[in-house]
Design an enzyme around this catalytic site. Structure first.
Site, PDB file in Angstrom:
ATOM      1  N   ARG A 163       0.814  -1.233   0.000  1.00 49.23           N
ATOM      2  CA  ARG A 163       0.000   0.000   0.000  1.00 49.23           C
ATOM      3  C   ARG A 163       0.840   1.272   0.000  1.00 49.23           C
ATOM      4  NH1 ARG A 163      -1.970  -3.082  -1.401  1.00 49.23           N
ATOM      5  NH2 ARG A 163      -3.685  -4.281  -0.593  1.00 49.23           N
ATOM      6  N   SER A 241     -11.117   0.501   2.905  1.00 53.74           N
ATOM      7  CA  SER A 241     -10.490   0.268   4.220  1.00 53.74           C
ATOM      8  C   SER A 241      -9.935   1.586   4.744  1.00 53.74           C
ATOM      9  CB  SER A 241      -9.334  -0.726   4.085  1.00 53.74           C
ATOM     10  OG  SER A 241      -9.813  -1.925   3.535  1.00 53.74           O
ATOM     11  N   GLU A 333      -5.186   4.614   5.798  1.00 49.98           N
ATOM     12  CA  GLU A 333      -4.845   4.297   4.402  1.00 49.98           C
ATOM     13  C   GLU A 333      -5.103   5.483   3.464  1.00 49.98           C
ATOM     14  OE1 GLU A 333      -5.977   0.382   2.664  1.00 49.98           O
ATOM     15  OE2 GLU A 333      -6.734   1.598   1.020  1.00 49.98           O
TER      16      GLU A 333
END
Ligand SMILES: Cc1cc2nc3c(=O)[nH]c(=O)nc-3n(C[C@H](O)[C@H](O)[C@H](O)COP(=O)(O)OP(=O)(O)OC[C@H]3O[C@@H](n4cnc5c(N)ncnc54)[C@H](O)[C@@H]3O)c2cc1C
Length: 342
Positions: A163, A241, A333
């Site tokens: 990520r 998320s 995130e």
């Protein structure tokens, strides 16, 4: 667009105040011009794709917001090397995945149903169900605002990791113009790397399946978790998320938590499990304007009237709860624009 236009209309969380000015860029030249003009004037400028991974301040953003709306896909097929597909930054990601499956370009099928535009996918090395874009990206073409020129950056120089990438680490420096994927030809998927997906397909982890079946299975799994955009379903008014899965030392994984060993000896664990076990069930808090999705504990959702302040307050409460219960610090995130968690 005027300064009255709220950015909530351009984000999947549907929160965020106005920008000083909104520019829609439909060509690479318009995109570069808008950004370099703001840079030359010393004014702030923010790039927005599909707005599915950003949290925008209620007060809005100063300066110019540039909406990336460039289009175009160029294909070059080589029987040995597979297909080289260059996708403009403004192409909707899932349209590209659908085309890849139809054209029998293998390797992105498990990334079906992810919202947003292709230009944003290298930023956080978008991933799901055992695939990530770093698996198939060959190169990224980007305008470097510091050097003042367009560069072709090979995948090996993109700093891809879980990520993240060099683009996320050095925010705003590179304006991604297009992404080139190198994908093998064939109707079968890449080896299935995610147990839940393998089970749904009736294959073992490491086996391949028809890519069309993989796409269908992923879309079905994602819909069940509120992870495919649906304007009528508030469980999808989110950034997906809200926290990344923490990577911790092997001895620090809480008992009973999912554990995915990493090549460097560390272990990735499940943020959703930590959130739930820290006392935050699906739909928490009942009646809140911002609530956890009723389908997945990792998505913070806007039930219709939430502000960014409401979303961040819930994120802070959850982060504190997980820290107090497990001593693990959750990391957001999405990209926070004009606002912060701390
Ligand atoms: C329901 C839902 C499910 C999701 N599921 C997943 C998932 O499974 N896996 C996953 O990884 N993500 C997931 N996401 C997050 C998100 O969809 C991805 O991160 C997506 O790639 C963001 O694309 P975007 O165009 O919306 O980017 P935006 O939100 O518009 O922008 C994100 C960041 O990238 C920058 N940016 C955007 N375009 C460019 C460009 N061309 N050049 C330079 N900078 C740019 C922006 O400035 C911002 O900092 C999900 C989100 C939602 C709402």
């Amino acid at each position: 667009m005027t300064s009255e236009t709220p950015l909530s209309g351009f984000t999947t969380l549907r929160t965020g105040g106005p920008a000083g000015r909104v520019v829609v860029a439909e060509t690479d030249a318009a995109l570069i011009d808008a950004i370099s003009a703001a840079d030359a004037a010393g004014e702030p400028v923010t790039i927005l794709g599909g707005g599915s991974n950003v949290v925008v301040a209620d007060d809005g953003l100063p300066g110019t917001v540039v909406l990336v709306r460039t289009r175009g896909i160029e294909v070059s097929v080589d029987a040995c090397a597979g297909a080289w597909v260059t996708v403009a930054a403004g192409e909707p990601w899932d349209d590209f995945v659908a085309r890849a499956v139809a054209e029998e370009w293998s390797g992105v099928e498990a990334l079906s149903g992810i919202p947003g535009l292709t230009g944003a996918t290298p930023i956080q090395n978008v991933g799901a169900y055992g695939q990530e874009v770093a698996d198939t990206i060959a190169r990224v073409t980007a305008y470097d605002r510091v050097a003042g020129r367009t560069e072709v950056i090979a995948a090996g120089d993109c700093g891809f990791a879980y990520r993240t990438s060099r683009f996320k680490a050095d925010p705003g420096r590179h304006v991604i113009l297009s992404v080139t994927f190198q994908v093998p030809l064939g109707s079968l998927s890449a080896p299935i790397a995610y147990a839940e997906l393998a089970q749904r397909l009736g294959v073992a982890v490491g086996e391949r399946a028809p890519a069309r079946d993989v796409r269908d299975a992923v879309l079905e799994l994602r819909r069940g978790k509120g992870m495919v955009l649906d304007p009528a379903d508030h469980d999808t008014w989110s950034v997906g998320s809200f926290f990344t899965n923490p990577v911790v030392a092997s001895g620090d994984v809480p008992e009973g938590a999912p554990a995915w060993p990493q090549p460097d000896g560390s272990v990735k664990t499940s943020a959703a499990w930590l959130v739930e076990q820290a006392g935050f069930p699906r739909g928490y808090p009942e009646g809140g304007a911002a609530r956890l999705s009723t389908k997945h504990t990792l998505a913070i959702t806007n039930r219709g009237s939430a502000s960014t302040a409401d979303v961040l307050a819930l994120a802070r409460e959850i982060r504190t709860g997980v820290r107090e219960r497990f001593g693990i610090e959750l990391v957001a995130e999405p990209v926070l624009l004009g606002c912060a968690l701390d």
